[in-house]
Design a protein around this motif. Structure first.
Motif, PDB file in Angstrom:
ATOM      1  N   PRO A  77       0.789  -1.303  -0.159  1.00 47.01           N
ATOM      2  CA  PRO A  77       0.445   0.263   0.015  1.00 47.01           C
ATOM      3  C   PRO A  77       1.153   1.440  -0.220  1.00 47.01           C
ATOM      4  O   PRO A  77       2.111   1.474   0.473  1.00 47.01           O
ATOM      5  N   THR A  78       0.312   2.231  -0.922  1.00 54.52           N
ATOM      6  CA  THR A  78       0.930   3.793  -0.422  1.00 54.52           C
ATOM      7  C   THR A  78       0.396   4.393   0.531  1.00 54.52           C
ATOM      8  O   THR A  78      -0.565   3.514   1.540  1.00 54.52           O
ATOM      9  N   ARG A  79       1.176   4.895   1.251  1.00 57.35           N
ATOM     10  CA  ARG A  79       0.678   5.772   2.691  1.00 57.35           C
ATOM     11  C   ARG A  79      -0.892   6.321   2.166  1.00 57.35           C
ATOM     12  O   ARG A  79      -1.018   6.438   3.314  1.00 57.35           O
ATOM     13  N   GLN A  80      -1.056   7.099   1.616  1.00 60.65           N
ATOM     14  CA  GLN A  80      -3.127   7.187   1.475  1.00 60.65           C
ATOM     15  C   GLN A  80      -3.922   6.161   1.641  1.00 60.65           C
ATOM     16  O   GLN A  80      -4.370   6.524   2.308  1.00 60.65           O
ATOM     17  N   PRO A  88       8.098  -0.610   2.087  1.00 63.99           N
ATOM     18  CA  PRO A  88       7.985   0.265   1.948  1.00 63.99           C
ATOM     19  C   PRO A  88       8.761   1.555   2.536  1.00 63.99           C
ATOM     20  O   PRO A  88       8.960   1.844   3.454  1.00 63.99           O
ATOM     21  N   LEU A  89       9.185   2.253   1.823  1.00 63.04           N
ATOM     22  CA  LEU A  89      10.724   3.322   2.342  1.00 63.04           C
ATOM     23  C   LEU A  89       9.005   4.223   2.772  1.00 63.04           C
ATOM     24  O   LEU A  89      10.189   5.458   3.552  1.00 63.04           O
ATOM     25  N   TRP A  90       7.863   4.996   2.850  1.00 59.02           N
ATOM     26  CA  TRP A  90       7.189   5.463   3.590  1.00 59.02           C
ATOM     27  C   TRP A  90       6.991   5.541   4.185  1.00 59.02           C
ATOM     28  O   TRP A  90       7.094   6.215   5.774  1.00 59.02           O
ATOM     29  N   ILE A  91       7.671   4.771   5.707  1.00 57.45           N
ATOM     30  CA  ILE A  91       7.123   4.105   6.943  1.00 57.45           C
ATOM     31  C   ILE A  91       8.262   4.992   7.707  1.00 57.45           C
ATOM     32  O   ILE A  91       8.237   4.919   8.787  1.00 57.45           O
ATOM     33  N   ALA A  92       9.025   5.288   7.120  1.00 55.09           N
ATOM     34  CA  ALA A  92      10.335   5.729   7.364  1.00 55.09           C
ATOM     35  C   ALA A  92      10.254   7.336   7.996  1.00 55.09           C
ATOM     36  O   ALA A  92      10.318   7.621   9.074  1.00 55.09           O
ATOM     37  N   MET A 141       6.113  11.062  11.511  1.00 52.17           N
ATOM     38  CA  MET A 141       5.120  11.958  11.672  1.00 52.17           C
ATOM     39  C   MET A 141       4.137  12.210   9.853  1.00 52.17           C
ATOM     40  O   MET A 141       2.942  12.663  10.166  1.00 52.17           O
ATOM     41  N   ALA A 142       5.172  12.027   8.646  1.00 51.26           N
ATOM     42  CA  ALA A 142       3.988  12.182   7.643  1.00 51.26           C
ATOM     43  C   ALA A 142       2.905  12.030   7.652  1.00 51.26           C
ATOM     44  O   ALA A 142       1.849  11.724   6.994  1.00 51.26           O
ATOM     45  N   THR A 143       3.265  10.227   8.030  1.00 44.30           N
ATOM     46  CA  THR A 143       2.008   8.909   8.058  1.00 44.30           C
ATOM     47  C   THR A 143       1.021   9.482   9.005  1.00 44.30           C
ATOM     48  O   THR A 143       0.085   9.224   8.479  1.00 44.30           O
ATOM     49  N   LEU A 144       1.984   9.854  10.261  1.00 43.82           N
ATOM     50  CA  LEU A 144       0.396  10.115  11.493  1.00 43.82           C
ATOM     51  C   LEU A 144      -0.318  11.478  10.934  1.00 43.82           C
ATOM     52  O   LEU A 144      -1.272  11.945  10.878  1.00 43.82           O
ATOM     53  N   ARG A 145       0.490  12.458  10.218  1.00 45.20           N
ATOM     54  CA  ARG A 145      -0.799  13.465   9.204  1.00 45.20           C
ATOM     55  C   ARG A 145      -1.287  13.034   8.729  1.00 45.20           C
ATOM     56  O   ARG A 145      -2.801  13.738   8.384  1.00 45.20           O
ATOM     57  N   LEU A 174      -0.695   3.989  15.494  1.00 40.21           N
ATOM     58  CA  LEU A 174      -1.995   3.791  14.411  1.00 40.21           C
ATOM     59  C   LEU A 174      -0.279   3.662  13.271  1.00 40.21           C
ATOM     60  O   LEU A 174      -0.855   3.539  11.689  1.00 40.21           O
ATOM     61  N   THR A 175       0.554   3.745  13.453  1.00 38.15           N
ATOM     62  CA  THR A 175       1.341   3.046  12.765  1.00 38.15           C
ATOM     63  C   THR A 175       2.883   2.433  13.668  1.00 38.15           C
ATOM     64  O   THR A 175       2.956   3.128  14.497  1.00 38.15           O
ATOM     65  N   GLY A 176       3.585   1.799  12.847  1.00 38.41           N
ATOM     66  CA  GLY A 176       4.869   2.058  13.520  1.00 38.41           C
ATOM     67  C   GLY A 176       6.032   1.916  13.186  1.00 38.41           C
ATOM     68  O   GLY A 176       6.087   2.867  12.446  1.00 38.41           O
TER      69      GLY A 176
END
Length: 302
Positions: free
Chosen positions: A240-243, A278-282, A285-289, A265-267
């Motif tokens: 999945p993408t972040r979105q 997925p690299l976006w998980i790094a 804060m962006a994921t939480l937003r 909400l995320t690890g």
């Protein structure tokens, strides 16, 4: 339910105690039976050093020292006032009732500011005699939580990740915890290649209907050196993408009863490991937003 659209752990503690309450992470030196006494080699996503290696590295001291240092840090950094002893690393119910009772009580005795006990474990490592010990701590006035690594309510997924237990075992453990009025917080993984995000959302709804008190949601992440990384390099599967992840998380927590505490909400991808995908998980804060935005959009539609 708060303005966030869900009941967060900090808000739960504020409502219940009127104080800042924080968990004190503790590594008691346990391992995991899925890694040490079974033929599967552990969960497919677990690195050679173990899923809790970062916790163990941070807490490479005796329990008394861990408690003293972590409480001092939480007081200094967050102005924390009360604490929960959180046995976080690996599987913390492997032992005799007498051994575990002594361990947990000795830890709680380290500070008069402990108001609770939280124990991380697996659904297949919860014999009734251990539940009886946890009930005794509840009777002594401590708030007791059991954090349960359910991960998925699809047997195909549990088999893929070599979890070593079934959906039936997970649901039975939740039922037995609820029968004893012990708080249960389940951990689930989104993004498994054996199930869709819609299925993951449905699993969360089913867990809410099963009577859970809390939940932690994690995005599957692949670390170099794991069996999962080997599989992914040989045959990459879509993630999945972040979105997409954020939208699924928002939909999932919307299915939960209002009293369920959303504890995560995320690890985090461990800093000492190499993240493959997925690299976006790094960027936590962006994921939480993105999740916050997804929740806002969901409630705007409703």
């Amino acid at each position: 339910m708060s303005a966030k659209g869900y009941l967060s752990l900090s808000e739960y503690y504020r409502q219940r105690y009127g104080k800042k309450v924080y968990k004190v992470p503790i590594d008691a030196g346990f391992s995991c039976p899925n890694r040490t006494s079974r033929q599967e080699g552990g969960c497919v996503y677990c690195s050679g050093s173990g899923a809790a290696a970062a916790i163990a590295a941070e807490n490479s001291h005796d329990i008394a020292t861990q408690v003293i240092r972590n409480i001092a840090y939480l007081k200094r950094r967050f102005k924390a006032e009360k604490f929960v002893a959180y046995f976080q690393a690996y599987t913390n119910t492997v032992g005799t009732p007498a051994q575990l009772s002594e361990l947990w009580q000795a830890t709680l005795d380290q500070s008069a500011d402990f108001i609770g006990l939280s124990v991380g474990t697996r659904p297949d490592c919860l014999p009734d005699e251990i539940l009886d010990v946890l009930c005794e701590f509840s009777r002594r006035g401590y708030e007791v939580w059991v954090e349960l690594g359910v991960q998925s309510l699809k047997d195909e997924s549990l088999q893929f990740i070599r979890r070593g237990h079934s959906v039936a075992t997970a649901l039975d453990s939740i039922a037995r915890l609820r029968h004893r009025s012990l708080n249960v917080c389940v951990h689930v993984i989104f993004g498994l290649p054996t199930e869709t995000l819609d299925e993951a959302v449905a699993h969360v709804q089913q867990l809410g209907e099963a009577g859970i008190d809390g939940i932690k949601i994690h995005m599957l992440h692949i670390l170099e050196g794991t069996d999962l990384a080997t599989l992914y390099h040989a045959n990459p599967f879509p993630m999945p993408t972040r979105q997409e992840y954020a939208a699924a998380v928002a939909s999932a927590i919307a299915t939960l009863p209002a009293h369920v505490v959303v504890q995560r909400l995320t690890g985090d991808a461990p800093a000492h490991e190499v993240l493959v995908a997925p690299l976006w998980i790094a960027d936590k804060m962006a994921t939480l937003r993105e999740i916050e935005l997804a929740i806002e959009r969901l409630y705007a539609v409703v």
